[in-house]
Design an enzyme around this catalytic site. Structure first.
Site, PDB file in Angstrom:
ATOM      1  N   SER A   1      -5.863  -8.716  -2.048  1.00  0.00           N
ATOM      2  CA  SER A   1      -7.029  -8.123  -2.736  1.00  0.00           C
ATOM      3  C   SER A   1      -6.708  -6.867  -3.542  1.00  0.00           C
ATOM      4  O   SER A   1      -7.527  -6.447  -4.352  1.00  0.00           O
ATOM      5  CB  SER A   1      -8.126  -7.795  -1.727  1.00  0.00           C
TER       6      SER A   1
ATOM      7  N   LYS B   1      -7.038  -7.245  -7.170  1.00  0.00           N
ATOM      8  CA  LYS B   1      -8.354  -7.352  -7.818  1.00  0.00           C
ATOM      9  C   LYS B   1      -8.665  -6.140  -8.694  1.00  0.00           C
ATOM     10  O   LYS B   1      -9.348  -6.265  -9.712  1.00  0.00           O
ATOM     11  CB  LYS B   1      -9.446  -7.496  -6.752  1.00  0.00           C
TER      12      LYS B   1
ATOM     13  N   TYR C   1      -5.515 -17.545  -9.521  1.00  0.00           N
ATOM     14  CA  TYR C   1      -5.961 -16.543  -8.533  1.00  0.00           C
ATOM     15  C   TYR C   1      -4.984 -16.442  -7.365  1.00  0.00           C
ATOM     16  O   TYR C   1      -4.669 -15.342  -6.896  1.00  0.00           O
ATOM     17  CB  TYR C   1      -7.363 -16.924  -8.037  1.00  0.00           C
TER      18      TYR C   1
ATOM     19  N   TYR D   1     -13.674  -3.124   1.375  1.00  0.00           N
ATOM     20  CA  TYR D   1     -14.702  -4.128   1.715  1.00  0.00           C
ATOM     21  C   TYR D   1     -15.928  -3.438   2.318  1.00  0.00           C
ATOM     22  O   TYR D   1     -16.307  -2.366   1.861  1.00  0.00           O
ATOM     23  CB  TYR D   1     -14.164  -5.190   2.701  1.00  0.00           C
TER      24      TYR D   1
ATOM     25  N   VAL E   1      -5.469  -8.390   2.534  1.00  0.00           N
ATOM     26  CA  VAL E   1      -5.269  -8.980   3.859  1.00  0.00           C
ATOM     27  C   VAL E   1      -3.794  -9.140   4.256  1.00  0.00           C
ATOM     28  O   VAL E   1      -3.496  -9.506   5.390  1.00  0.00           O
ATOM     29  CB  VAL E   1      -5.978 -10.347   4.027  1.00  0.00           C
TER      30      VAL E   1
HETATM   31  N1  GLN Z   1      -6.170 -13.982  -1.381  1.00  0.00           N
HETATM   32  C1  GLN Z   1      -7.147 -13.465  -0.475  1.00  0.00           C
HETATM   33  C2  GLN Z   1      -8.397 -14.316  -0.481  1.00  0.00           C
HETATM   34  O1  GLN Z   1      -8.899 -14.626  -1.512  1.00  0.00           O
HETATM   35  C3  GLN Z   1      -7.477 -12.049  -0.810  1.00  0.00           C
HETATM   36  C4  GLN Z   1      -8.509 -11.480   0.120  1.00  0.00           C
HETATM   37  C5  GLN Z   1      -8.199 -10.143   0.638  1.00  0.00           C
HETATM   38  O2  GLN Z   1      -7.101  -9.612   0.522  1.00  0.00           O
HETATM   39  N2  GLN Z   1      -9.187  -9.585   1.295  1.00  0.00           N
HETATM   40  O3  GLN Z   1      -8.910 -14.677   0.550  1.00  0.00           O
END
Ligand code: GLN
Length: 311
Positions: free
Chosen positions: A65, A68, A195, A247, A265
């Site tokens: 994430s 992002k 993605y 988050y 994550v």
């Molecule tokens: N690739 C992960 C997903 O889309 C990224 C989510 C994350 O790092 N919280 O679930």
């Protein structure tokens, strides 16, 4: 006074490492489940080029994430604020990062912000280019410019592992497509390809700290003097990092730590202490919200010891 030596950092790392035993490595992306739960490392990158570090700094981690906030910067630069925020909102959420519930209950069906999965999928879908390869390469070039490292690539194993198991993200895409938040001609499989490669871009904590530094310095790479990201875009990204970067734990993080940061994550955290330095952390044991449990503890110790909160 910011941290002055790697020895100071090492003491904080050992103190924070204790909480890795209360966390769990993510395994919903099977390849991430191989990480070692008690790993913890940190790098700090100062504008004058000085770097401090502790832990195994050579280890490469996937951005997940954290990517992002970088794709958001790229798409804002490419398409401007009106287009981007016509498709994704600016509000934090109390729901988990991969939640679908608000897409159904809110009208119009617009993802709350670009750092939850629904919003990030919309943003990644807006990266310009004719093919997945072209679009991915644009993102990668942008990251290579920020890190000043042309060797940065992605981990095929992690990308494939997520691509094969990403049913919930596919569901988010189809839901968004149905409600016109993604173009009618969006090919969901191609978007998932892009993605999952984006999320699997890998680097070590030092590179991560260097990206944090560019955000901390309002989009300027202080070592080359080049404005890589326009000031207003860097400011927007940092604001999202404060309000949504951890988050649905972002409020508590802002109160206790007060540093713009983005987690993933994989256990990575990228931090940008405004005007001061960039931070890269890797600690794969996660808390129940999906943030690095020892990484957060480490940032809390750093913030308290060196008065880093921006509030
Ligand atoms: N690739 C992960 C997903 O889309 C990224 C989510 C994350 O790092 N919280 O679930």
């Amino acid at each position: 006074m910011p941290c002055q030596s790697s020895d100071e950092l090492k003491i904080l790392v050992e103190e924070a490492r204790i909480c890795t035993k209360n966390g769990k490595v993510a395994n919903y992306i099977p390849a991430l489940g191989k990480a070692k739960a008690n790993d913890l490392s940190i790098a700090i990158h100062y504008p004058d080029g000085r770097c401090l570090s502790a832990g195994n700094i050579e280890k490469k981690i996937t951005l997940q994430s954290i990517s992002k906030v970088i794709s958001l910067a790229l798409v804002l630069m490419d398409r401007g604020l009106d287009d981007v925020f016509g498709h994704v909102g600016m509000e934090p959420t109390g729901d988990p990062f991969n939640s679908i519930v608000k897409l159904e209950t809110m009208a119009p069906t617009k993802p709350l912000n670009p750092l939850i999965n629904a919003g990030a999928l919309v943003v990644t879908n807006m990266i310009k280019g004719n093919t997945v390869e072209e679009r991915f390469l644009r993102l990668l070039s942008f990251i290579r410019e920020m890190t000043n490292d042309s060797t940065i690539g992605y981990c095929e194993e992690v990308a494939r592992s997520e691509f094969e198991t990403s049913h919930l993200n596919r569901a988010l895409c189809y839901f968004l497509k149905q409600h016109n938040m993604m173009a009618e001609n969006t090919d969901v499989e191609q978007l998932m390809d892009l993605y999952t490669k984006q999320c699997a871009i890998e680097m070590n904590c030092l590179d991560l700290a260097r990206i944090g530094l560019v955000f901390a310095m309002d989009g300027v790479d202080p070592l080359s003097g080049k404005q890589i990201i326009p000031t207003d875009v860097a400011r927007i990204c940092k604001t999202f990092m404060v309000t949504c970067g951890m988050y649905n734990a972002s409020g508590e993080f802002a109160i206790k730590i007060g540093i713009p940061a983005k987690s993933g994550v994989s256990g990575g955290i990228m931090g940008a202490v405004p005007g001061k330095f960039g931070i890269g952390i890797f600690g794969p044991a996660l808390d129940e919200k999906g943030n690095s449990i020892a990484g957060i503890k480490l940032l809390e110790l750093l913030s308290k010891n060196y008065q880093l909160s921006m509030f």
